[in-house]
Design a protein around this motif. Structure first.
Motif, PDB file in Angstrom:
ATOM      1  N   UNK A  53     -50.933  31.211  54.459  1.00 23.45           N
ATOM      2  CA  UNK A  53     -51.622  30.463  53.391  1.00 23.45           C
ATOM      3  C   UNK A  53     -51.123  29.012  53.264  1.00 23.45           C
ATOM      4  N   UNK A  54     -49.958  28.748  53.835  1.00 21.76           N
ATOM      5  CA  UNK A  54     -49.405  27.387  53.726  1.00 21.76           C
ATOM      6  C   UNK A  54     -49.492  26.622  55.038  1.00 21.76           C
ATOM      7  N   UNK A  55     -50.204  27.225  55.992  1.00 29.10           N
ATOM      8  CA  UNK A  55     -50.419  26.539  57.266  1.00 29.10           C
ATOM      9  C   UNK A  55     -49.300  26.752  58.263  1.00 29.10           C
ATOM     10  N   UNK A  56     -48.294  27.575  57.925  1.00 28.35           N
ATOM     11  CA  UNK A  56     -47.266  27.879  58.934  1.00 28.35           C
ATOM     12  C   UNK A  56     -47.870  28.792  59.989  1.00 28.35           C
ATOM     13  N   UNK A 136     -40.671  30.169  50.792  1.00 31.62           N
ATOM     14  CA  UNK A 136     -39.478  30.674  50.083  1.00 31.62           C
ATOM     15  C   UNK A 136     -39.639  30.605  48.566  1.00 31.62           C
ATOM     16  N   UNK A 137     -40.788  30.077  48.103  1.00 25.42           N
ATOM     17  CA  UNK A 137     -40.998  29.987  46.652  1.00 25.42           C
ATOM     18  C   UNK A 137     -40.191  28.871  46.012  1.00 25.42           C
ATOM     19  N   UNK A 138     -39.760  27.895  46.845  1.00 23.04           N
ATOM     20  CA  UNK A 138     -38.994  26.761  46.284  1.00 23.04           C
ATOM     21  C   UNK A 138     -39.909  25.583  45.988  1.00 23.04           C
ATOM     22  N   UNK A 139     -41.195  25.776  46.189  1.00 24.43           N
ATOM     23  CA  UNK A 139     -42.188  24.743  45.871  1.00 24.43           C
ATOM     24  C   UNK A 139     -43.394  25.498  45.332  1.00 24.43           C
ATOM     25  N   UNK A 140     -43.862  25.088  44.150  1.00 23.54           N
ATOM     26  CA  UNK A 140     -45.017  25.812  43.582  1.00 23.54           C
ATOM     27  C   UNK A 140     -46.314  25.211  44.137  1.00 23.54           C
ATOM     28  N   UNK A 141     -47.392  25.953  43.974  1.00 24.83           N
ATOM     29  CA  UNK A 141     -48.707  25.450  44.411  1.00 24.83           C
ATOM     30  C   UNK A 141     -49.008  24.143  43.684  1.00 24.83           C
ATOM     31  N   UNK A 142     -48.696  24.127  42.394  1.00 23.03           N
ATOM     32  CA  UNK A 142     -48.995  22.934  41.583  1.00 23.03           C
ATOM     33  C   UNK A 142     -48.224  21.718  42.097  1.00 23.03           C
ATOM     34  N   UNK A 143     -46.944  21.928  42.453  1.00 24.20           N
ATOM     35  CA  UNK A 143     -46.156  20.806  43.006  1.00 24.20           C
ATOM     36  C   UNK A 143     -46.733  20.369  44.351  1.00 24.20           C
ATOM     37  N   UNK A 144     -47.143  21.340  45.162  1.00 26.94           N
ATOM     38  CA  UNK A 144     -47.701  20.994  46.481  1.00 26.94           C
ATOM     39  C   UNK A 144     -48.995  20.213  46.323  1.00 26.94           C
ATOM     40  N   UNK A 171     -46.438  30.143  46.980  1.00 25.76           N
ATOM     41  CA  UNK A 171     -45.338  31.003  47.432  1.00 25.76           C
ATOM     42  C   UNK A 171     -45.860  32.244  48.158  1.00 25.76           C
ATOM     43  N   UNK A 172     -45.043  32.758  49.090  1.00 29.32           N
ATOM     44  CA  UNK A 172     -45.517  33.847  49.966  1.00 29.32           C
ATOM     45  C   UNK A 172     -44.462  34.958  50.029  1.00 29.32           C
ATOM     46  N   UNK A 173     -44.169  35.566  48.865  1.00 27.50           N
ATOM     47  CA  UNK A 173     -43.056  36.546  48.826  1.00 27.50           C
ATOM     48  C   UNK A 173     -43.269  37.754  49.728  1.00 27.50           C
ATOM     49  N   UNK A 174     -44.555  38.168  49.883  1.00 23.45           N
ATOM     50  CA  UNK A 174     -44.793  39.346  50.745  1.00 23.45           C
ATOM     51  C   UNK A 174     -44.342  39.048  52.177  1.00 23.45           C
TER      52      UNK A 174
END
Ligand code: HGY
Ligand code: MN
Ligand code: MN
Ligand code: MN
Length: 405
Positions: A53-56, A136-144, A171-174
């Motif tokens: 979801x984050x393009x990785x 890693x959840x160290x950046x929120x969608x809103x911040x991105x 974030x992609x905890x799964x």
């Protein structure tokens, strides 16, 4: 496909014919070419290729849903005019190490993944490790969503233009829960291995570091007619602050760099209205880093007041120390010692890495490959092919030790 042929294929992508340096910024045409290369490597090996979801980008051997995967890889983007090895060496070595393992006829007991983390350098949107921070959840969608480049294009818009759903960013905890260990191989950004006479070393920690923006606002005026006593020239306190940064860093045994500056209106014959300087500061200890940045800010405020200039200081990112997982680090040292002899170098680094970001959440380790020039973030960055191949063998040994029987 051998390490050499993969390397040769990737080498020209985004490379300047003038400086020989790279310009592979996130979500640009050069980045897209690197991503196409990654997908091709995955498919050519029968690996399952996916983009999260984050393009990785991920290339899987086995089903990651089984969990406890061993993942290796790095990033393919670069700083402006960067070197060939920072990032790509870790990704090419990952594919070559998997090839080596398959050649050894090992039996994999865990899923193995290869990852290309997006936008590690932060060269376009100003924040390093965007792909791994989101994972890693160290950046929120809103911040991105708030990140924009120098042309005012937001990260989501740039990703959308590259075919991604901007609403999926987050974030992609799964995904993280499926990873049992992450090992990043990276060219050393320094000369310790060269001085120690070793081709490969193990990382102990990434030191605390951060980025701050200093905005000096003065009064635009004519360079030829404005008396010196009437000026509020922001370039002066900026210049004093650059020198103060070096002084504070030397005093504390830290490093501090103003590597990027923007001037408005940026005319030879106009006293600037605004000088915006970006500070990159790093130290082996958070308290030392805080003291250094505090001293620099104090000097900046004194200079701004003295010239009748306003100053805003914005902390853009601050990455705390990343201690790598001791058990995993010791595993790597033990595995490498079998091949390389007892004194495997264990090194701290001031360079940030995706592995540093992930180390807060999952067991993470790093391997470094010798860089004879020690130079990085420059076309002069180097690594001998023999050392790169030693790195591939070391990574294969580590992956075999972690994921095979
Ligand atoms: O800035 C760093 O240390 C990393 O190369 N992104
Ligand atoms: Mn880098
Ligand atoms: Mn890097
Ligand atoms: Mn990195």
């Amino acid at each position: 496909m051998s390490f050499h042929s993969m390397w040769t294929e990737l080498l020209p992508v985004g490379r300047s014919s003038v400086s020989g340096g790279y310009r592979r910024f996130a979500w640009t045409a050069a980045d897209a070419e690197c991503r196409a290369w990654f997908e091709e490597q995955a498919r050519a090996r029968g690996l399952t290729h996916e983009v999260d979801r984050n393009g990785n980008q991920w290339a899987w051997l086995g089903d990651p849903a089984a969990g406890d995967a061993v993942v290796t890889g790095s990033h393919l983007d670069s700083v402006p005019d960067g070197g060939a090895f920072d990032g790509p060496l870790g990704v090419v070595s990952a594919f070559a190490a998997l090839d080596e393992l398959r050649g050894r006829g090992v039996r994999f007991t865990r899923p193995v993944g290869i990852v290309n983390f997006g936008d590690e350098e932060g060269a376009r949107f100003g924040l390093a490790c965007v792909g791994s921070r989101l994972t890693a959840g160290q950046l929120t969608a809103e911040q991105a969503h708030r990140l924009t480049d120098g042309d005012g294009i937001s990260l989501p818009r740039a990703m959308e233009a590259a075919g991604h759903d901007p609403e999926a960013i987050g974030p992609d905890p799964e995904r993280l829960a499926r990873i049992g260990a992450f090992v990043e191989l990276h060219v050393e950004q320094g000369r310790a291995l060269d001085e120690l006479g070793h081709a490969v070393g193990v990382a102990s920690a990434v030191w605390p570091h951060g980025r701050w923006r200093f905005d000096f606002r003065g009064e635009a005026n004519h360079a030829g007619t404005t008396r010196l006593t009437d000026r509020h020239d922001p370039m002066l306190p900026y210049a004093e602050t650059v020198l103060a940064a070096r002084r504070e860093a030397e005093r504390a045994g830290a490093v501090a760099t103003f590597g990027k500056v923007a001037v408005e209106p940026n005319g030879v014959n106009a006293i600037p209205s605004l000088v915006r300087g970006w500070l990159d500061a790093r130290a082996t200890d958070q308290d030392v880093l805080d003291t250094v940045v505090g001293g620099i800010e104090q000097a900046a405020r004194k200079g701004a007041d003295g010239h009748g200039v306003a100053l805003d200081v914005v902390r853009e990112s601050c990455t705390p120390v990343a201690e790598f997982d001791h058990a995993l680090r010791d595993d790597l040292v033990r595995i490498l010692a079998r091949g390389d002899g007892p004194d495997v170098p264990v090194l701290g680094t001031g360079a940030g890495h995706d592995a540093g970001i992930l180390s807060a959440r999952i067991p993470t380790a790093m391997l470094f490959v010798r860089n004879p020039t020690g130079v990085s973030h420059s076309p002069a960055e180097s690594a001998d092919e023999d050392d790169c191949l030693a790195g591939v063998r070391a990574l294969a040994d580590v992956l075999e030790g972690l994921a095979c029987r």
